[in-house]
Design a protein around this motif. Structure first.
Motif, PDB file in Angstrom:
ATOM      1  N   GLY A 229      30.053  33.069  37.649  1.00 51.89           N
ATOM      2  CA  GLY A 229      31.441  33.655  37.672  1.00 51.89           C
ATOM      3  C   GLY A 229      32.558  34.134  37.439  1.00 51.89           C
ATOM      4  N   SER A 230      32.875  33.949  36.555  1.00 50.52           N
ATOM      5  CA  SER A 230      33.584  35.066  35.681  1.00 50.52           C
ATOM      6  C   SER A 230      33.924  34.819  34.403  1.00 50.52           C
ATOM      7  N   ASP A 241      37.503  28.522  33.682  1.00 47.81           N
ATOM      8  CA  ASP A 241      35.979  27.499  33.711  1.00 47.81           C
ATOM      9  C   ASP A 241      34.889  28.336  33.492  1.00 47.81           C
ATOM     10  N   ASP A 243      31.427  28.087  35.399  1.00 47.01           N
ATOM     11  CA  ASP A 243      30.291  27.904  36.793  1.00 47.01           C
ATOM     12  C   ASP A 243      28.585  28.071  36.314  1.00 47.01           C
ATOM     13  N   ARG A 356      45.441  39.094  38.844  1.00 43.75           N
ATOM     14  CA  ARG A 356      45.060  37.109  38.562  1.00 43.75           C
ATOM     15  C   ARG A 356      46.118  36.581  38.411  1.00 43.75           C
ATOM     16  N   ASN A 375      40.472  33.176  42.194  1.00 41.40           N
ATOM     17  CA  ASN A 375      41.277  34.601  41.993  1.00 41.40           C
ATOM     18  C   ASN A 375      39.724  35.373  42.795  1.00 41.40           C
ATOM     19  N   ASN A 476      33.136  36.717  53.309  1.00 39.74           N
ATOM     20  CA  ASN A 476      31.548  36.940  52.411  1.00 39.74           C
ATOM     21  C   ASN A 476      31.034  38.510  52.264  1.00 39.74           C
TER      22      ASN A 476
END
Ligand code: GTP
Ligand code: MG
Length: 577
Positions: A229-230, A241, A243, A356, A375, A476
């Motif tokens: 993730g980010s 967060d 992940d 974002r 996001n 996706n």
């Protein structure tokens, strides 16, 4: 023993309150992208934190960071810790290649040794505290407390340790900073530089995963806990967060090759009826461990019946909200994909950070699950928009797949997730559009997109007919039958469209009026980050004109500015004549 520190790092003074953000802002502006490099050379040789220099592949970066985290420890320190003495003390166990301090429930230090063995030596000389009424669970982790034996006798040089910032500025401060930029493009770059995760924050993220890996390894010795993730895709904002997923896939790999002779050996294992059930069982046990003996792990929640079962907890010392999943290799591949796009052209990250952040300020995204855009969806929309420019700024996912070599072949759960890893095979774009044009065009494009009939498809880099009646359909990238924005309802999509049109309109009006760039009136990107009246009320029908108080005020300030300018011109003419 001689002090044997390698390159010991120091971080800029953490000035408390508003001032520190201006300090960090000027630091960023005075030497864009190099502030952190001056302090130390990150393992990736990155020019921007989170991005690899020398075009390292995603998995090379992951491997390097993982190994670095395994050589690192986390220490909770007293407030007035004498830095040099502390380092000298820790150097007894081996060379320190890197360190930094940060504040989160007290002062903490991250210490990186040059060799893993140093940590074993440190652990051997560390004791487990015994209280009179409290009983320790004797788990030897890499998270320590360090105390001054005799604080009153310690000679302190009076300086507090310098702490690395782990948080982003308030919106008010950020808007003020953006108003001091020279152009909308300058604002977009400034916003990204201020909000993006720092080199230290990235190290802390990998270290946190590594500490959790130690706990999981009590059951599965060869497992790894990988961030995704980010935190790793280069779109991470300070405070996002963490992940992570427990990767058990490497366990038992190559074992077939080891069995020679007439017999084949296999482990006695317990079987369950589905992979999901196995994941739930494993996560349940790890969740219990984190709750019962994971140092710094608090508020552990097992959310095992979610579509993707997970354990959510706070890692108090690092300040991260963590989501631990298992067998989530597709999500890691999605992170790699975003990382590749972020690396291919510097406009991708810059635009995505602005979009974002804009969406967050307009309450189009939220940290609470619901019918909002995420996001991840917004980043895919930015990628799609940049694929659609003429000439395209970034290629389609199919193009990235076609450039892949045999070593890149990757099938996960029946889905072809093949991607080229050597980015030097991709030709740079011929498109030279500036970020201010792109931001305005992004809002214009999605403010008028036919969401009712078309889907967003980054694999093809083209819109396609929508396969179902969801308000917005974003295919996706690796599971083509799934819509990543299936949770978004009509009302939220209308709000997005409305705000996109409104934002495009604001940027276009400013452009026409040549509004003076002053810090008293938020302008450009800063004007788009003011809270919208729409957030509180129900979505209105999307329109083309100005509809709320914010725009009215902005228009008034534009008019006032142009009135001032024409008065000044008249006066000048009168004086000249
Ligand atoms: P932040 O909001 O900054 O945390 O962004 P993020 O990219 O980390 O998003 P999030 O924490 O919601 O999800 C983590 C990762 O899971 C994403 O980066 C994706 O790789 C993946 N992911 C999230 N949502 C979806 C989805 O709907 N479908 C798929 N396939 N993957 C998703
Ligand atoms: Mg995340």
């Amino acid at each position: 023993m001689a002090v044997c520190m390698g390159l010991v790092t120091r971080l800029p003074l953490c000035v408390q309150g508003r001032g520190r953000f201006f300090d960090s802002f000027h630091r960023h502006l005075s030497s864009p992208g190099t502030a952190i490099l001056k302090r130390e050379e990150p393992p990736t040789g990155s020019e921007e934190p989170g991005l690899p220099g020398n075009r390292k592949t995603f998995s090379e970066v992951q491997k390097e960071r993982h190994e670095q985290a395994q050589r690192s420890i986390l220490i909770s320190c007293p407030k007035k810790v004498p830095e040099k003495r502390l380092l000298k003390h820790l150097c007894q166990h081996g060379e320190i290649t890197n360190h930094f301090f940060f504040e989160s429930f007290g002062i903490h230090a991250v210490i990186e040794y040059s060799k893993k063995e140093s940590i074993a030596s440190l652990q051997d000389s560390t004791f487990i505290p015994h209280g009179e009424t409290e009983f320790p669970i004797p788990f030897k982790s890499r998270f320590f407390n360090i105390n001054l034996k005799n604080p009153s006798n310690q000679i302190s040089d009076g300086t507090l340790v310098q702490c690395s910032d782990q948080s982003s500025p308030s919106n008010v401060d950020l808007v003020e900073m953006l108003c001091n930029a020279e152009s909308v493009e300058g604002q977009i770059i400034t916003l990204m530089r201020i909000l993006q995760v720092t080199e230290e924050n990235i190290r802390l993220r990998y270290l946190t995963c590594s500490l959790i890996e130690d706990i999981a390894a009590a059951y599965f010795p060869a497992c790894t806990v990988k961030p995704f993730g980010s935190s790793v895709n280069s779109f991470g904002k300070l405070g996002c967060d963490l992940d992570m997923f427990l990767d058990l896939d490497d366990i038992g790999k190559n074992s077939a090759a080891k069995t020679a002779g007439s017999f084949s050996m296999e482990y006695q294992v317990k079987n369950v009826s589905s992979e999901r059930w196995a994941t739930q069982k494993i996560l349940s046990v790890i969740g219990e461990c984190l709750d019962n003996f994971g140092p710094g792990c608090v508020s552990v929640q097992k959310i095992l019946h979610a579509r993707c079962p997970l354990v959510r907890f706070s890692h108090q010392a690092s300040g991260f909200q963590c989501d631990l999943t298992a067998n989530n290799r597709i999500a890691l591949k999605s992170s790699e994909l975003l990382y590749i796009y972020g690396t291919l052209d510097s406009r991708v990250r810059a635009l995505a950070f602005s979009v974002r952040y804009w969406a967050r300020q307009q309450a189009l995204t939220s940290s609470i699950p619901g019918a909002w855009l995420t996001n991840f969806s917004l980043t895919i929309m930015v990628i799609f928009f940049l694929q659609k420019r003429s000439p395209p700024i970034i290629p389609s996912l199919d193009y990235l797949k076609n450039l892949a070599g045999a070593e890149d072949k990757c099938i996960i759960e029946g889905n072809d997730c093949t991607l080229v890893s050597n980015l030097d095979r991709i030709k740079p774009s011929l498109n030279t559009e500036t970020l201010d044009i792109l931001l305005c065009q992004f809002f214009e494009y999605f403010g008028n997109f036919a969401f009712n009939k078309n889907s967003i498809n980054i694999r093809k880099g083209k819109e396609q007919n929508k396969p179902d009646s969801s308000p917005i359909y974003i295919q996706n990238p690796f599971e083509p039958t799934l819509n990543v924005s299936r949770n978004v309802n009509e009302n939220q999509l209308e709000r997005f469209v409305h705000l996109a049109r409104e934002s495009a309109w604001i940027l276009q009006q400013e452009d026409k009026s040549q509004l003076s760039k002053s810090s008293s009136h938020p302008w450009g990107l800063a004007a788009l980050l003011l809270p919208s009246g729409l957030n509180k009320s129900k979505a209105k029908k999307p329109g083309k004109g100005p509809t709320n108080e914010r725009i009215r005020k902005l228009l008034e300030s534009i008019k006032a500015d142009s009135a001032k300018r024409s008065t000044a011109t008249r006066e000048k003419r009168t004086t000249q004549s």
